[in-house]
Scaffold this motif. Structure first.
Motif, mmCIF file in Angstrom:
data_model
loop_
_atom_site.group_PDB
_atom_site.id
_atom_site.type_symbol
_atom_site.label_atom_id
_atom_site.label_comp_id
_atom_site.label_asym_id
_atom_site.label_seq_id
_atom_site.Cartn_x
_atom_site.Cartn_y
_atom_site.Cartn_z
ATOM 1 N N TRP A 11 1.243 -2.950 4.676
ATOM 2 C CA TRP A 11 0.492 -4.206 4.030
ATOM 3 C C TRP A 11 -0.970 -4.062 4.237
ATOM 4 O O TRP A 11 -1.455 -3.845 5.343
ATOM 5 C CB TRP A 11 1.344 -5.300 4.632
ATOM 6 C CG TRP A 11 0.726 -6.689 4.237
ATOM 7 C CD1 TRP A 11 0.817 -7.328 3.155
ATOM 8 C CD2 TRP A 11 -0.226 -7.537 4.978
ATOM 9 N NE1 TRP A 11 0.127 -8.594 3.233
ATOM 10 C CE2 TRP A 11 -0.424 -8.595 4.352
ATOM 11 C CE3 TRP A 11 -0.828 -7.141 6.368
ATOM 12 C CZ2 TRP A 11 -1.240 -9.653 4.762
ATOM 13 C CZ3 TRP A 11 -1.664 -8.343 6.734
ATOM 14 C CH2 TRP A 11 -2.034 -9.448 6.301
ATOM 15 N N CYS A 12 -1.751 -4.534 3.345
ATOM 16 C CA CYS A 12 -3.043 -4.622 3.314
ATOM 17 C C CYS A 12 -3.544 -6.085 3.130
ATOM 18 O O CYS A 12 -3.263 -6.703 2.127
ATOM 19 C CB CYS A 12 -3.643 -3.822 2.341
ATOM 20 S SG CYS A 12 -5.569 -3.747 2.404
ATOM 21 N N ARG A 64 -5.617 -6.490 -0.219
ATOM 22 C CA ARG A 64 -4.952 -6.514 -1.214
ATOM 23 C C ARG A 64 -3.876 -7.762 -1.441
ATOM 24 O O ARG A 64 -3.659 -8.276 -2.561
ATOM 25 C CB ARG A 64 -3.889 -5.196 -1.437
ATOM 26 C CG ARG A 64 -4.531 -4.140 -1.578
ATOM 27 C CD ARG A 64 -3.769 -2.794 -1.653
ATOM 28 N NE ARG A 64 -3.866 -2.613 -3.139
ATOM 29 C CZ ARG A 64 -3.084 -1.727 -3.791
ATOM 30 N NH1 ARG A 64 -2.464 -0.620 -3.072
ATOM 31 N NH2 ARG A 64 -3.623 -1.367 -5.164
ATOM 32 N N THR A 76 -7.998 -2.279 -3.894
ATOM 33 C CA THR A 76 -8.383 -1.192 -3.089
ATOM 34 C C THR A 76 -7.941 0.003 -3.929
ATOM 35 O O THR A 76 -7.180 0.158 -4.740
ATOM 36 C CB THR A 76 -7.905 -1.325 -1.722
ATOM 37 O OG1 THR A 76 -6.461 -1.268 -1.820
ATOM 38 C CG2 THR A 76 -8.354 -2.421 -1.196
ATOM 39 N N GLU A 105 -1.363 -3.176 9.753
ATOM 40 C CA GLU A 105 -1.225 -2.887 8.619
ATOM 41 C C GLU A 105 -0.523 -1.586 8.135
ATOM 42 O O GLU A 105 0.094 -1.434 7.374
ATOM 43 C CB GLU A 105 -2.860 -2.683 7.956
ATOM 44 C CG GLU A 105 -3.437 -4.069 7.751
ATOM 45 C CD GLU A 105 -4.688 -4.286 7.125
ATOM 46 O OE1 GLU A 105 -5.024 -5.310 6.427
ATOM 47 O OE2 GLU A 105 -5.483 -3.323 7.455
ATOM 48 N N ALA A 106 -0.838 -0.411 8.690
ATOM 49 C CA ALA A 106 -0.333 0.752 8.584
ATOM 50 C C ALA A 106 1.079 0.814 8.846
ATOM 51 O O ALA A 106 1.961 1.393 8.028
ATOM 52 C CB ALA A 106 -1.032 1.842 9.588
ATOM 53 N N ARG A 112 -5.126 3.931 7.228
ATOM 54 C CA ARG A 112 -5.503 2.934 8.031
ATOM 55 C C ARG A 112 -4.869 3.095 9.370
ATOM 56 O O ARG A 112 -5.254 2.702 10.257
ATOM 57 C CB ARG A 112 -4.784 1.756 7.427
ATOM 58 C CG ARG A 112 -5.397 0.889 6.447
ATOM 59 C CD ARG A 112 -4.333 0.169 5.509
ATOM 60 N NE ARG A 112 -5.089 -0.779 4.671
ATOM 61 C CZ ARG A 112 -5.365 -0.282 3.111
ATOM 62 N NH1 ARG A 112 -4.892 1.074 3.233
ATOM 63 N NH2 ARG A 112 -5.872 -0.806 2.238
ATOM 64 N N TRP A 161 -6.372 2.929 -2.384
ATOM 65 C CA TRP A 161 -5.078 3.190 -1.825
ATOM 66 C C TRP A 161 -4.368 2.020 -1.558
ATOM 67 O O TRP A 161 -3.445 1.993 -0.945
ATOM 68 C CB TRP A 161 -5.257 4.238 -0.663
ATOM 69 C CG TRP A 161 -5.772 5.558 -1.091
ATOM 70 C CD1 TRP A 161 -5.405 6.367 -1.913
ATOM 71 C CD2 TRP A 161 -7.258 5.802 -0.697
ATOM 72 N NE1 TRP A 161 -6.148 7.524 -1.918
ATOM 73 C CE2 TRP A 161 -7.420 7.177 -1.152
ATOM 74 C CE3 TRP A 161 -8.298 5.364 0.018
ATOM 75 C CZ2 TRP A 161 -8.597 8.016 -1.255
ATOM 76 C CZ3 TRP A 161 -9.381 6.221 -0.081
ATOM 77 C CH2 TRP A 161 -9.546 7.297 -0.508
ATOM 78 N N GLY A 200 -2.557 5.411 1.780
ATOM 79 C CA GLY A 200 -3.095 4.325 2.446
ATOM 80 C C GLY A 200 -2.948 3.785 3.887
ATOM 81 O O GLY A 200 -3.541 3.454 4.606
ATOM 82 N N ARG A 201 -1.491 3.807 3.974
ATOM 83 C CA ARG A 201 -0.797 3.715 5.495
ATOM 84 C C ARG A 201 -1.641 4.742 6.540
ATOM 85 O O ARG A 201 -1.923 4.248 7.483
ATOM 86 C CB ARG A 201 0.602 3.671 5.357
ATOM 87 C CG ARG A 201 1.166 2.606 4.820
ATOM 88 C CD ARG A 201 2.817 2.559 4.497
ATOM 89 N NE ARG A 201 3.448 2.230 5.955
ATOM 90 C CZ ARG A 201 4.431 1.870 6.275
ATOM 91 N NH1 ARG A 201 5.556 2.330 5.128
ATOM 92 N NH2 ARG A 201 4.885 1.724 7.242
ATOM 93 N N ILE A 241 0.803 -1.213 -0.001
ATOM 94 C CA ILE A 241 0.077 -0.139 -0.017
ATOM 95 C C ILE A 241 0.963 1.237 -0.125
ATOM 96 O O ILE A 241 2.042 1.097 0.429
ATOM 97 C CB ILE A 241 -0.974 -0.015 0.989
ATOM 98 C CG1 ILE A 241 -0.336 -0.085 2.493
ATOM 99 C CG2 ILE A 241 -2.098 -0.989 1.004
ATOM 100 C CD1 ILE A 241 -1.265 0.173 3.833
ATOM 101 N N MET A 246 -5.624 -2.881 12.019
ATOM 102 C CA MET A 246 -5.405 -1.626 11.259
ATOM 103 C C MET A 246 -3.992 -0.831 11.223
ATOM 104 O O MET A 246 -3.516 -0.617 10.477
ATOM 105 C CB MET A 246 -6.493 -0.716 11.264
ATOM 106 C CG MET A 246 -7.829 -1.389 10.621
ATOM 107 S SD MET A 246 -8.977 0.092 10.764
ATOM 108 C CE MET A 246 -10.613 -0.750 11.431
#
Length: 71
Positions: A59-60, A63, A69, A54-55, A18, A71, A14-15, A10, A51
Protein backbone atom coordinates in the motif's frame (compact mmCIF):
# COMPACT_ATOMS: atom_id res chain seq x y z
CA UNK A 1 -15.80 5.23 -3.97
CA UNK A 2 -14.01 2.43 -5.84
CA UNK A 3 -12.23 0.71 -2.96
CA UNK A 4 -10.97 0.93 0.54
CA UNK A 5 -8.37 3.57 1.38
CA UNK A 6 -6.08 0.86 2.78
CA UNK A 7 -6.47 -1.58 -0.12
CA UNK A 8 -3.19 -2.76 -1.71
CA UNK A 9 -2.34 -0.40 -4.55
CA UNK A 10 1.30 -0.95 -5.63
CA UNK A 11 3.05 -3.55 -7.75
CA UNK A 12 5.72 -6.01 -6.71
CA UNK A 13 8.39 -3.61 -8.03
CA UNK A 14 6.97 -0.77 -5.95
CA UNK A 15 6.93 -2.95 -2.86
CA UNK A 16 10.55 -3.96 -3.43
CA UNK A 17 11.68 -0.37 -3.97
CA UNK A 18 9.89 0.83 -0.84
CA UNK A 19 11.40 -1.99 1.20
CA UNK A 20 14.95 -1.21 0.08
CA UNK A 21 14.37 2.53 0.55
CA UNK A 22 12.99 1.88 4.02
CA UNK A 23 16.02 -0.14 5.06
CA UNK A 24 18.39 2.51 3.71
CA UNK A 25 16.45 5.27 5.50
CA UNK A 26 16.57 3.35 8.77
CA UNK A 27 20.32 2.75 8.44
CA UNK A 28 21.04 6.38 7.52
CA UNK A 29 18.75 7.73 10.22
CA UNK A 30 20.36 5.55 12.87
CA UNK A 31 23.78 6.75 11.79
CA UNK A 32 22.69 10.38 12.01
CA UNK A 33 20.95 9.88 15.34
CA UNK A 34 23.56 7.76 17.10
CA UNK A 35 26.95 8.46 15.54
CA UNK A 36 26.52 12.13 14.69
CA UNK A 37 24.10 13.11 17.43
CA UNK A 38 21.59 14.60 15.00
CA UNK A 39 18.10 14.48 16.52
CA UNK A 40 16.32 14.70 13.18
CA UNK A 41 17.85 11.32 12.34
CA UNK A 42 15.02 9.78 14.38
CA UNK A 43 12.49 11.29 11.97
CA UNK A 44 14.31 9.58 9.12
CA UNK A 45 14.18 6.30 11.05
CA UNK A 46 10.42 6.76 11.52
CA UNK A 47 10.00 7.45 7.79
CA UNK A 48 11.97 4.28 7.03
CA UNK A 49 9.74 2.23 9.32
CA UNK A 50 6.69 3.64 7.53
CA UNK A 51 8.22 2.73 4.15
CA UNK A 52 8.70 -0.84 5.39
CA UNK A 53 5.05 -0.89 6.47
CA UNK A 54 4.03 0.25 2.99
CA UNK A 55 6.20 -2.44 1.40
CA UNK A 56 4.85 -5.24 3.58
CA UNK A 57 1.25 -4.12 3.13
CA UNK A 58 1.52 -3.39 -0.61
CA UNK A 59 0.00 0.00 0.00
CA UNK A 60 1.21 3.50 -0.82
CA UNK A 61 -0.09 6.55 1.04
CA UNK A 62 0.52 8.86 -1.92
CA UNK A 63 -1.45 6.58 -4.28
CA UNK A 64 -4.22 6.19 -1.71
CA UNK A 65 -4.53 10.00 -1.70
CA UNK A 66 -4.82 10.09 -5.50
CA UNK A 67 -1.24 11.04 -6.42
CA UNK A 68 0.02 9.04 -9.41
CA UNK A 69 3.36 7.29 -8.89
CA UNK A 70 5.43 5.34 -11.36
CA UNK A 71 5.35 1.99 -9.51
Amino acid sequence: MRGSFFAPNISRTGRWLRGVSGLLAIAGGLYLALASGQRWGWFIVAAGVFMLYEALRGWCLARACGIKTRW
